[in-house]
Design an enzyme around this catalytic site. Structure first.
Site, PDB file in Angstrom:
ATOM      1  N   ASP A  18      -7.258   0.823   5.600  1.00 10.83           N
ATOM      2  CA  ASP A  18      -6.772   0.532   6.938  1.00 10.83           C
ATOM      3  C   ASP A  18      -5.298   0.973   6.964  1.00 10.83           C
ATOM      4  O   ASP A  18      -4.699   1.213   5.915  1.00 10.83           O
ATOM      5  CB  ASP A  18      -6.909  -0.966   7.216  1.00 10.83           C
ATOM      6  CG  ASP A  18      -6.401  -1.356   8.584  1.00 10.83           C
ATOM      7  OD1 ASP A  18      -6.638  -0.619   9.552  1.00 10.83           O
ATOM      8  OD2 ASP A  18      -5.740  -2.407   8.682  1.00 10.83           O
ATOM      9  N   ASP A  20      -2.351  -0.231   9.631  1.00 11.85           N
ATOM     10  CA  ASP A  20      -1.374  -1.266   9.952  1.00 11.85           C
ATOM     11  C   ASP A  20      -1.648  -2.522   9.140  1.00 11.85           C
ATOM     12  O   ASP A  20      -2.749  -3.067   9.147  1.00 11.85           O
ATOM     13  CB  ASP A  20      -1.420  -1.583  11.446  1.00 11.85           C
ATOM     14  CG  ASP A  20      -1.020  -0.382  12.287  1.00 11.85           C
ATOM     15  OD1 ASP A  20       0.114   0.092  12.126  1.00 11.85           O
ATOM     16  OD2 ASP A  20      -1.854   0.099  13.082  1.00 11.85           O
TER      17      ASP A  20
END
Length: 237
Positions: A18, A20
């Site tokens: 991922d 953020d």
């Protein structure tokens, strides 16, 4: 609660990141944009900033404004996020971990759009990946498994042979639903929240993960320091 922490080694063929909260600390910027948007529409800013974490922005907009022009609202949010890069930096250990991984052994799987991902990675001084799945590439966002299934597919690797790094409940659930092993990071959520989402292990951040060895054929032997196991059936291979 099991608070045992240990050093483990595991083998995987690839890592799905991922963005953020995993590679980038953009929490303050994300919260500013969503809180501002929430206030304009009469919603609780803290609640909106919380539920927006780890999901495509369109999902949040559709949920809160079911009768609005979703695409128009999404363009507004995306523009604001692209413009607000204050405080966006690489998370601890992210730069070093990416530098140690062969390009064909990792992919970015983010709910952000392509343009937003590019400006944020640039702001954090991180490279643009060879393999990317963004919110623009999927129909069903996290917690649906589609993003991580696509990430594994573009690498040509079975989901069961991928390790997912995530910081949000939606992302953790997406990774597990895809059949991946999931390492959760304590960067944006409490351990209790992460644990409820059902990852395999929890660590502080990317600095807990290092490449111990690149095996013949390209498989990765990863060292995970101070890992808190969540599922008792999770066994390092």
């Amino acid at each position: 609660m099991n608070t045992l922490r240990r050093e483990i080694f595991l083998h995987c063929q690839a890592i799905l990141f991922d963005m953020d909260g995993v590679l980038l600390d953009s929490t303050a910027a994300v919260a500013r944009v969503w809180k501002g948007w929430a206030q304009e529409h009469g919603f609780d800013p803290d609640h909106v900033a919380h539920i927006a974490q780890g999901r495509p922005s369109l999902t949040t907009i559709r949920e809160l404004l079911p009768h609005a022009d979703h695409e128009a609202e999404n363009r507004i949010v995306e523009r604001r996020e692209i413009e607000d890069l204050e405080g966006v930096v690489a998370c601890a250990g992210a730069r070093e971990l990416l530098a140690a991984l062969p390009q064909e052994r990792w992919a970015l799987v983010t709910s952000s759009t392509g343009p937003l991902a590019k400006v944020r990675l640039r702001a954090g001084g991180l490279p643009w990946p060879k393999y990317v799945v963004t919110g623009s590439d999927i129909v069903r966002g996290k917690p649906d498994p589609e993003p991580f299934l696509k990430g594994a597919a573009i690498l040509g690797i079975a989901p069961a042979d991928c390790l997912v790094l995530e910081d949000s409940p939606a992302g953790i659930r997406a990774g597990k639903a895809a059949g991946c092993r999931v390492l959760a990071l304590r960067t944006t959520m409490t351990e209790e929240v992460l644990r409820e989402a059902g990852p395999d292990w929890i660590v502080d951040n990317c600095a807990n993960l290092t490449v111990a060895e690149i095996m013949p054929g390209g498989a990765l032997r990863m060292k995970i320091r101070d890992a808190t196991p969540v599922r008792l059936q999770s066994v390092a291979k």
